[in-house]
Enzyme design. Structure first.
Site, PDB file in Angstrom:
ATOM      1  N   HIS A   1      46.669  30.427  39.974  1.00 42.57           N
ATOM      2  CA  HIS A   1      46.400  29.194  39.834  1.00 42.57           C
ATOM      3  C   HIS A   1      45.090  29.623  40.812  1.00 42.57           C
ATOM      4  O   HIS A   1      44.869  30.073  41.733  1.00 42.57           O
ATOM      5  CB  HIS A   1      47.061  28.027  40.610  1.00 42.57           C
ATOM      6  CG  HIS A   1      46.898  27.172  40.266  1.00 42.57           C
ATOM      7  ND1 HIS A   1      46.929  25.856  39.944  1.00 42.57           N
ATOM      8  CD2 HIS A   1      46.749  26.067  42.128  1.00 42.57           C
ATOM      9  CE1 HIS A   1      46.566  24.411  40.661  1.00 42.57           C
ATOM     10  NE2 HIS A   1      46.270  24.876  41.345  1.00 42.57           N
TER      11      HIS A   1
ATOM     12  N   GLY B   1      39.579  31.430  45.200  1.00 43.01           N
ATOM     13  CA  GLY B   1      39.654  33.211  45.888  1.00 43.01           C
ATOM     14  C   GLY B   1      41.017  34.079  46.082  1.00 43.01           C
ATOM     15  O   GLY B   1      40.475  35.369  46.078  1.00 43.01           O
ATOM     16  N   ARG B   2      41.895  33.600  46.543  1.00 45.67           N
ATOM     17  CA  ARG B   2      42.781  33.529  47.173  1.00 45.67           C
ATOM     18  C   ARG B   2      42.035  34.845  48.436  1.00 45.67           C
ATOM     19  O   ARG B   2      43.213  35.252  49.211  1.00 45.67           O
ATOM     20  CB  ARG B   2      43.151  35.466  46.133  1.00 45.67           C
ATOM     21  CG  ARG B   2      43.853  35.103  44.671  1.00 45.67           C
ATOM     22  CD  ARG B   2      45.203  34.366  44.939  1.00 45.67           C
ATOM     23  NE  ARG B   2      45.068  34.571  43.405  1.00 45.67           N
ATOM     24  CZ  ARG B   2      45.725  33.453  42.563  1.00 45.67           C
ATOM     25  NH1 ARG B   2      44.281  31.927  43.070  1.00 45.67           N
ATOM     26  NH2 ARG B   2      45.789  33.455  42.079  1.00 45.67           N
ATOM     27  N   LEU B   3      41.141  33.813  48.998  1.00 43.62           N
ATOM     28  CA  LEU B   3      41.515  33.793  50.430  1.00 43.62           C
ATOM     29  C   LEU B   3      41.618  32.334  51.144  1.00 43.62           C
ATOM     30  O   LEU B   3      40.704  31.893  51.585  1.00 43.62           O
ATOM     31  CB  LEU B   3      39.195  34.265  50.173  1.00 43.62           C
ATOM     32  CG  LEU B   3      38.596  34.532  49.893  1.00 43.62           C
ATOM     33  CD1 LEU B   3      37.175  34.465  50.140  1.00 43.62           C
ATOM     34  CD2 LEU B   3      39.316  36.242  50.101  1.00 43.62           C
TER      35      LEU B   3
END
Length: 214
Positions: free
Chosen positions: A10, A191-193
């Site tokens: 997600h 972006g998982r940041l």
């Protein structure tokens, strides 16, 4: 590796968590997020993972319900003879985790645990529905029992004995307070940041705020 599991993902993009917007007190920051979670009408908004550990470090986790929070800590209630209570007696430290997926947020709270004041436990116990109070006298929580029929029969027996009468809180049931020493606020980002702000309690009782890498 199962591809249907590995492919689940997600993209988080709803909000940000930046230092200028974060309260210097993590309890105040939690209250801000709590009010937003309430407004979002999240189902079981007070559900939290409670992780405990044995003295030799074997962890155990389960979902419990938050019943109050303040500068003193985060409160939940349980049987003092349950498995989690036995672990807390031997190792009075715990971690709480809230996951509010609708807001793409997590809160992790690591702290020291003590039993709540008996008067607070009495007040909450007396506020519970009658069947829940009777259930406290019915369940030897975390112990092995012979069958579902056995627990149902015990409940019906206790209901006949206690229903409609004053039901006082037993000494083996009550609250715990988790006093935080570390609190982390996690906001999902693209972006998982992700944004992660960690508050650590200092010796002077002030909180140090640091940003963690996602």
């Amino acid at each position: 590796m199962k591809s249907e599991i590995a492919g689940i993902r997600h993209n988080y993009s709803k909000q940000v968590l930046l230092e200028p917007d974060a309260h210097i007190n993590p309890i105040k920051q939690f209250d801000k997020w709590w009010q937003e979670a309430l407004h979002a009408e999240i189902d079981e908004v007070n559900a939290m993972t409670l992780a405990t550990a044995s003295p030799d470090g074997i962890p155990s986790a389960r979902i419990v319900l938050l019943k109050d929070f303040s500068e003193a800590g985060f409160m939940f209630f349980t049987n003092y003879e349950s498995f989690k209570a036995r672990q807390l007696a031997d190792n009075p430290k715990a971690c709480l985790v809230f996951f509010w997926k609708e807001l793409e947020r997590q809160v992790r709270i690591t702290g020291l645990v003590k039993q709540a004041d008996p008067a607070e436990s009495d007040t909450y116990f007396n506020s519970r529905p009658e069947n829940s109070r009777i259930g406290v006298f019915t369940s030897p929580q975390s112990r092995v029992i012979e069958s579902r029929n056995w627990i149902d029969e015990q409940f019906e027996k206790n209901k006949r004995l206690l229903s409609g009468k004053p039901i006082q809180r037993p000494d083996y049931w009550g609250g715990y307070v988790v006093r935080p020493i570390i609190m982390e606020f996690w906001q999902g980002r693209p972006g998982r940041l992700h944004d992660r702000l960690q508050y650590t309690l200092q010796n002077n009782n002030e909180w140090n705020i640091e940003r963690l890498a996602p």
